[in-house]
Write an enzyme that holds these catalytic residues in place. Structure first.
Site, PDB file in Angstrom:
ATOM      1  N   GLN A 188       0.824  -1.214   0.000  1.00  0.00           N
ATOM      2  CA  GLN A 188       0.000   0.000   0.000  1.00  0.00           C
ATOM      3  C   GLN A 188       0.859   1.266   0.000  1.00  0.00           C
ATOM      4  OE1 GLN A 188      -3.308   0.198  -0.223  1.00  0.00           O
ATOM      5  NE2 GLN A 188      -3.888  -1.930   0.140  1.00  0.00           N
ATOM      6  N   CYS A 218     -10.212  -8.622   0.633  1.00  0.00           N
ATOM      7  CA  CYS A 218      -9.936 -10.054   0.680  1.00  0.00           C
ATOM      8  C   CYS A 218     -10.753 -10.729   1.760  1.00  0.00           C
ATOM      9  CB  CYS A 218      -8.467 -10.291   0.965  1.00  0.00           C
ATOM     10  SG  CYS A 218      -7.452  -8.965   0.388  1.00  0.00           S
TER      11      CYS A 218
HETATM   12  C1  LIG Z   1      -1.003  -4.751   2.658  1.00  0.00           C
HETATM   13  C2  LIG Z   1      -1.256  -5.691   1.533  1.00  0.00           C
HETATM   14  N1  LIG Z   1      -0.448  -6.742   1.353  1.00  0.00           N
HETATM   15  C3  LIG Z   1      -0.626  -7.610   0.363  1.00  0.00           C
HETATM   16  C4  LIG Z   1      -1.661  -7.477  -0.536  1.00  0.00           C
HETATM   17  C5  LIG Z   1      -1.818  -8.466  -1.647  1.00  0.00           C
HETATM   18  O1  LIG Z   1      -1.289  -7.910  -2.824  1.00  0.00           O
HETATM   19  P1  LIG Z   1      -1.539  -8.567  -4.247  1.00  0.00           P
HETATM   20  O2  LIG Z   1      -2.954  -8.288  -4.590  1.00  0.00           O
HETATM   21  O3  LIG Z   1      -0.564  -7.866  -5.136  1.00  0.00           O
HETATM   22  O4  LIG Z   1      -1.231 -10.009  -4.136  1.00  0.00           O
HETATM   23  C6  LIG Z   1      -2.537  -6.391  -0.400  1.00  0.00           C
HETATM   24  C7  LIG Z   1      -3.692  -6.249  -1.301  1.00  0.00           C
HETATM   25  O5  LIG Z   1      -4.824  -6.435  -0.945  1.00  0.00           O
HETATM   26  C8  LIG Z   1      -2.329  -5.488   0.667  1.00  0.00           C
HETATM   27  O6  LIG Z   1      -3.138  -4.459   0.852  1.00  0.00           O
END
Ligand SMILES: Cc1ncc(COP(=O)(O)O)c(C=O)c1O
Length: 388
Positions: free
Chosen positions: A182, A329
Site C-alpha cells: 500500500q 480479501c
Molecule cells: C497490505 C497488503 N499486502 C498484500 C496485498 C496483496 O497484494 P496482491 O494483490 O498484489 O497479491 C494487499 C492487497 O490487498 C495489501 O493491501
C-alpha cells in the site's frame, strides 16, 4: 462508467492510469519477445524493458536493480520472503515476529509455518494502530530470524515507523521484512535509511496492472538468503522461476515513475480531500476515526459509526459510493475485521465501519457528494433504530 457509484476503494485496487496502459500496449504485440531469449532482437527488446523497470523500482526504494525479484504481486512476494527466509535460516532459529494488523498475505504464511514447527509471535498494536516498539524489543529471542511489519495498513492506512523498527532489528542482527503493497509510490521508502532487508511490492494499488509485484532482497550488509518457493527455469537469479510478464512489468515501472513524480502534490491533494471528508462526517456525533490521525496514508479514512447496523450502512452507501468495510480479501467472510478489533473496537463497531480509499481520480466535488450521502444515510439509519 457514468452511472457507476463514485469509486473510493483505492486500497482494494486502482484503475490502470492511461499513461501506464499506453506504455504497456506495444509489449503485447510488436515487442512480445521473451526477455530470456538472448539470441535475437525480440528478446533483447523485452529484456531492455524489464531492465528499465528494475532500475525504476530500485531507484524508488534506494536499492540496486539486482535486488529486485519480480513476482505476481505482493501476496507472492510476502510468501517468498517469509517462507523463503524460514527455509533458508531454519537452522539458525525458528522464531518470527509480526503484528496483529498485518494483511492475511503475511499472517497466513506465518500460520502455515507454525504448522511446520515455527514459533510465531503476533504483537498487538496500540489503540492508534501503531506498533509498540518496547514490546517489539522484548519479543526478540536468540532464535528469532525475521521480523515482518507492514509499511502502510490496507484498512486504516497507518504508517509504521519503519526506520525505528529497522534499527532495532539490525542491532540484533535479525532480518526485517516489510509489506509495502500500500505504500509504494505514496510515501518515501528507503531500504538503506530504514534498514529494510526484504520488501514486498505490488503495482495495482498504484495505478499499475494487477498480477505483477516484486520482492526486494538485500544483497549486501547483510546478504539475505531466501529459498525459492517456485522452481523451474532459474529466472530471477534462481529465486523465482517463470517467464517474466513483460507488459505487466513495463506497466509497473511506468506506474511507479508517475507516482513518484506526482507524490508531493498528490500527498497534499489527498490529505486535503481526506480532511474535508472527515470534517464533514465528524459533525455527526459518535463517529470514530480508526487509526492514527496523521501517521496514515494521505488517501485513507476509516471510521466506525455507533448506533447503526454495519450491513445496513454499507447497503445504504452503495448506490452512491464504492467503499468497503474491512479489506476486500476478507469482506467475503462474515467475521469482523481483525484490524479493527486489534485496535480495541467492539465487534459491533468493527462491523459498522467504512473504509474510504481516496485516489488519483477523485475530486472535491465527489468528496462533497459522498459526505452528503453518508451523513444522510447514517442519520436515517439512526432514526430508524430509535423507532424500533
Ligand atoms: C497490505 C497488503 N499486502 C498484500 C496485498 C496483496 O497484494 P496482491 O494483490 O498484489 O497479491 C494487499 C492487497 O490487498 C495489501 O493491501
Amino acid at each position: 462508467m457514468s452511472n457507476h457509484p463514485i469509486y473510493l476503494d483505492c486500497h482494494a485496487t486502482t484503475p490502470v492510469d492511461e499513461r501506464v496502459l499506453a506504455a504497456m500496449l506495444p509489449y503485447f504485440t510488436e515487442k512480445f519477445g521473451n526477455p530470456s531469449s538472448i539470441s535475437h532482437v525480440y528478446g533483447w527488446e523485452a529484456e531492455a524493458a524489464v531492465k528499465q523497470t528494475r532500475e525504476t523500482l530500485a531507484a524508488a526504494i534506494n536499492a540496486t536493480p539486482e535486488e529486485i525479484v519480480f513476482t505476481s504481486g505482493a501476496t507472492e512476494a510476502n510468501n517468498l520472503a517469509i517462507k523463503g527466509v524460514a527455509e533458508a535460516y531454519f537452522q539458525k532459529g525458528q522464531h518470527i515476529i509480526t503484528i496483529a494488523t498485518e494483511h492475511n498475505a503475511v499472517i497466513d504464511p506465518c500460520q502455515y509455518l507454525k504448522t511446520l514447527g515455527f514459533d510465531i509471535t503476533i504483537l498487538p498494536v496500540k489503540k492508534d494502530g501503531l506498533i509498540d516498539l518496547s514490546q517489539l524489543e522484548r519479543a526478540f529471542r536468540p532464535e528469532t530470524i525475521l521480523v515482518s511489519v507492514m509499511a502502510a495498513n490496507n484498512e486504516i492506512g497507518v504508517l509504521q515507523p519503519l526506520a525505528e523498527i529497522g534499527a532495532i532489528c539490525r542491532d540484533r542482527q535479525v532480518l526485517f521484512h516489510t509489506d509495502a503493497a500500500q505504500a509504494i509510490g505514496k510515501i518515501p521508502l528507503d531500504v538503506q535509511a530504514m534498514k529494510i532487508d526484504l520488501m514486498s511490492l505490488t503495482a495495482h494499488k498504484a495505478y499499475g496492472p494487477k498480477g505483477i509485484g516484486a520482492l526486494y532482497v538485500r544483497r549486501r550488509n547483510p546478504r539475505v538468503q531466501i529459498a525459492p518457493q517456485q522452481h523451474g527455469g532459474g529466472h530471477e537469479r534462481g529465486m523465482r522461476s517463470g517467464t517474466l510478464y513483460t507488459p505487466q512489468i513495463v506497466g509497473f515501472g511506468q506506474a511507479v515513475e508517475i507516482a513518484l513524480k506526482e507524490q508531493n502534490t498528490e500527498t497534499q491533494r489527498l490529505t486535503h480531500l481526506r480532511q474535508r471528508l472527515w470534517e464533514a462526517l465528524s459533525q455527526l456525533e459518535k463517529i470514530h476515526l480508526n487509526g492514527h490521525p496523521t501517521q496514515r496514508l494521505p488517501g485513507n479514512l476509516n471510521i466506525s459509526v455507533e448506533g447503526v447496523d454495519g450491513a445496513a450502512l454499507l447497503l445504504g452507501l452503495q448506490p452512491v459510493m464504492a467503499v468497503s468495510s474491512g479489506s476486500a480479501c476478507s469482506s467475503a467472510t462474515t467475521a469482523p475485521s481483525h484490524v479493527l478489533t486489534a485496535l480495541g473496537n467492539s465487534q459491533q463497531l468493527a462491523y459498522a465501519s467504512v473504509r474510504f480509499g481516496i485516489g488519483r481520480f477523485n475530486t472535491e466535488v465527489e468528496i462533497d457528494v459522498v459526505a452528503k450521502h453518508a451523513i444522510a444515510t447514517i442519520q436515517s439509519l439512526r432514526k430508524q433504530a430509535t423507532l424500533v
